[in-house]
Design a protein around this motif. Structure first.
Motif, mmCIF file in Angstrom:
data_model
loop_
_atom_site.group_PDB
_atom_site.id
_atom_site.type_symbol
_atom_site.label_atom_id
_atom_site.label_comp_id
_atom_site.label_asym_id
_atom_site.label_seq_id
_atom_site.Cartn_x
_atom_site.Cartn_y
_atom_site.Cartn_z
ATOM 1 N N UNK A 140 0.829 -1.210 0.000
ATOM 2 C CA UNK A 140 0.000 0.000 0.000
ATOM 3 C C UNK A 140 0.865 1.264 0.000
ATOM 4 N N UNK A 141 1.942 1.239 0.788
ATOM 5 C CA UNK A 141 2.825 2.407 0.859
ATOM 6 C C UNK A 141 3.521 2.657 -0.480
ATOM 7 N N UNK A 142 3.971 1.587 -1.121
ATOM 8 C CA UNK A 142 4.637 1.732 -2.414
ATOM 9 C C UNK A 142 3.683 2.283 -3.471
ATOM 10 N N UNK A 143 2.460 1.771 -3.457
ATOM 11 C CA UNK A 143 1.470 2.251 -4.426
ATOM 12 C C UNK A 143 1.148 3.731 -4.196
ATOM 13 N N UNK A 144 0.964 4.086 -2.918
ATOM 14 C CA UNK A 144 0.634 5.472 -2.593
ATOM 15 C C UNK A 144 1.784 6.407 -2.966
ATOM 16 N N UNK A 145 2.998 5.982 -2.672
ATOM 17 C CA UNK A 145 4.158 6.830 -2.957
ATOM 18 C C UNK A 145 4.367 7.026 -4.456
ATOM 19 N N UNK A 146 3.969 6.061 -5.249
ATOM 20 C CA UNK A 146 4.181 6.171 -6.694
ATOM 21 C C UNK A 146 3.037 6.882 -7.420
ATOM 22 N N UNK A 147 1.856 6.952 -6.792
ATOM 23 C CA UNK A 147 0.703 7.573 -7.466
ATOM 24 C C UNK A 147 0.309 8.921 -6.878
ATOM 25 N N UNK B 264 7.362 9.394 -4.328
ATOM 26 C CA UNK B 264 8.585 8.595 -4.426
ATOM 27 C C UNK B 264 9.747 9.366 -5.037
ATOM 28 N N UNK B 265 9.468 10.542 -5.584
ATOM 29 C CA UNK B 265 10.540 11.407 -6.081
ATOM 30 C C UNK B 265 11.432 11.867 -4.933
ATOM 31 N N UNK B 266 10.841 11.905 -3.723
ATOM 32 C CA UNK B 266 11.587 12.308 -2.535
ATOM 33 C C UNK B 266 12.525 11.170 -2.123
ATOM 34 N N UNK B 267 13.797 11.466 -2.047
ATOM 35 C CA UNK B 267 14.787 10.430 -1.742
ATOM 36 C C UNK B 267 14.575 9.828 -0.364
ATOM 37 N N UNK B 268 14.162 10.615 0.589
ATOM 38 C CA UNK B 268 13.942 10.100 1.948
ATOM 39 C C UNK B 268 12.855 9.036 1.956
ATOM 40 N N UNK C 32 5.728 2.868 9.347
ATOM 41 C CA UNK C 32 6.297 3.627 8.237
ATOM 42 C C UNK C 32 5.291 3.837 7.124
ATOM 43 N N UNK C 33 4.495 2.794 6.834
ATOM 44 C CA UNK C 33 3.460 2.917 5.807
ATOM 45 C C UNK C 33 2.399 3.924 6.228
ATOM 46 N N UNK C 34 2.096 3.930 7.505
ATOM 47 C CA UNK C 34 1.109 4.882 8.020
ATOM 48 C C UNK C 34 1.617 6.312 7.870
ATOM 49 N N UNK C 35 2.896 6.499 8.132
ATOM 50 C CA UNK C 35 3.481 7.838 7.998
ATOM 51 C C UNK C 35 3.471 8.305 6.543
ATOM 52 N N UNK C 36 3.770 7.404 5.615
ATOM 53 C CA UNK C 36 3.766 7.775 4.195
ATOM 54 C C UNK C 36 2.366 8.173 3.732
ATOM 55 N N UNK C 37 1.334 7.519 4.273
ATOM 56 C CA UNK C 37 -0.041 7.854 3.911
ATOM 57 C C UNK C 37 -0.527 9.141 4.578
ATOM 58 N N UNK C 38 0.129 9.538 5.648
ATOM 59 C CA UNK C 38 -0.331 10.723 6.370
ATOM 60 C C UNK C 38 -1.682 10.457 7.023
ATOM 61 N N UNK C 39 -2.532 11.482 7.068
ATOM 62 C CA UNK C 39 -3.844 11.336 7.703
ATOM 63 C C UNK C 39 -4.733 10.320 7.014
#
Length: 342
Positions: free
Chosen positions: A218-225, A234-238, A287-294
């Motif tokens: 889920x985190x990978x999908x969210x970061x890429x879309x 996902x453009x963000x290196x961090x 970590x996945x929760x943080x990438x998704x934010x709220x």
């Protein structure tokens, strides 16, 4: 990940489990049990005499992982072990469990006091962390000397308290036992609980693996879309580095489970696999929760639901207690060498 037996491949069970979880969505527990039994998933580790497949514990790993990846609302881990535990002493009941006709759960916390009265045993006390205890037919509890007792949930003196805990899809219950009378053949021998706990930690690790895998996906999908300021997250290196660390943690869980099932492994390796899963699984889901934010806290995006489940599994296996036990063992083993060096 696991050596196949008799031409069977674990991946085949994972695919079947994934389909079964989807089919169980929205169904009540007994309907889920029938679906899972129809696919042969309730008797993977039970003997053929009770309708099982008599496969090694490793074949249950991909099934449990798939079930928890799909947030199955059924006590599958408990059902698998109950069918195997009862196949010798109560084969008719084990057959009913494997076929999905009878529902059973296990109280992972607490210990009942058992008193012999003639040809019966009277149980008193308080047990807890029993998944779905308000919807089952039987409950397995721990008694003294590592033995276990099987209790009909509708027996006189059994009081199931209101659900509590973090996992809303598989709620846990505490159960009070007020002089509950059961037949002597419902008592399983000493050391049953130790063996059960050791094997359960492998499947808990598998369950956490399934949830962690879903969170990372889920985190990978969210970061890429998801796009911000004209770029995908996902453009963000961090964020890319964070996802890479989570992937490394996921593979560490997988490796720990494989090692725990290898030839010559024992309770130490199985407990270590559970602790690795508990540690990395929490980190991955957080970590996945943080990438998704709220958005990660909404019901439509199940990251927080997986985190709840991982935390519940940590508590069921007493992860903090195991870490303390490992620490004491380490200190006791290195102390003689430290003293000799001094």
């Amino acid at each position: 990940m696991i050596v196949a037996g008799e031409g069977l491949q674990p991946a085949e069970f994972a695919a079947t489990a994934t389909r079964a979880v989807i089919a169980c969505a929205g169904q009540e527990m007994r309907a889920q049990a029938r679906n899972l039994a129809g696919d042969g998933l309730l008797g993977i580790i039970a003997d053929e005499e009770v309708g099982g497949l008599a496969l090694p514990l490793g074949f249950a790993v991909p099934v449990i992982a798939a079930a928890h990846s799909g947030l199955l609302g059924f006590p599958l881990l408990e059902t698998l072990f109950a069918g195997r535990l009862l196949q010798q002493s109560l084969p008719h009941l084990a057959t009913a469990i494997v076929s999905g006709e009878t529902l059973v759960s296990i109280a992972w916390q607490g210990e009942a006091v058992a008193e012999r009265e003639g040809e019966a045993v009277v149980l008193s006390g308080w047990v807890a962390r029993a998944p779905c205890a308000d919807k089952i037919d039987y409950l397995l509890v721990r008694i003294s000397e590592g033995a276990a007792a099987l209790i009909p949930i509708d027996a006189e003196g059994v009081v199931v308290e209101d659900a509590a805990g973090l996992d809303l899809t598989v709620p846990e219950h505490a159960v009070r036992l007020q002089r509950v009378r059961i037949p002597i053949d419902s008592i399983l021998p000493a050391n049953t609980w130790d063996m059960l706990s050791s094997d359960a930690n492998v499947l808990r690790a598998a369950a956490i693996l399934g949830s962690a895998e879903a969170c990372l996906s889920l985190a990978q999908e969210h970061a890429s879309t998801r796009r911000q300021f004209g770029h995908a997250l996902s453009y963000n290196q961090a964020i890319r580095h964070a996802l890479a660390r989570q992937k490394l943690g996921l593979e560490s869980i997988r490796h720990a489970i494989t090692r725990s099932l290898s030839e010559g492994s024992g309770s130490v390796q199985r407990d270590a696999a559970f602790l690795a899963a508990a540690t990395y699984g929490s980190s991955i889901s957080e970590g996945a929760l943080q990438i998704h934010g709220g958005m990660g806290f909404t019901w439509d995006i199940p990251v927080h639901r997986h985190l709840r489940r991982i935390r519940t599994l940590q508590a069921q296996g007493d992860a903090s207690g195991l870490i303390s036990a490992f620490g004491r063992r380490y200190v006791s083993e290195v102390a003689p060498f430290t003293e000799a060096g001094a």
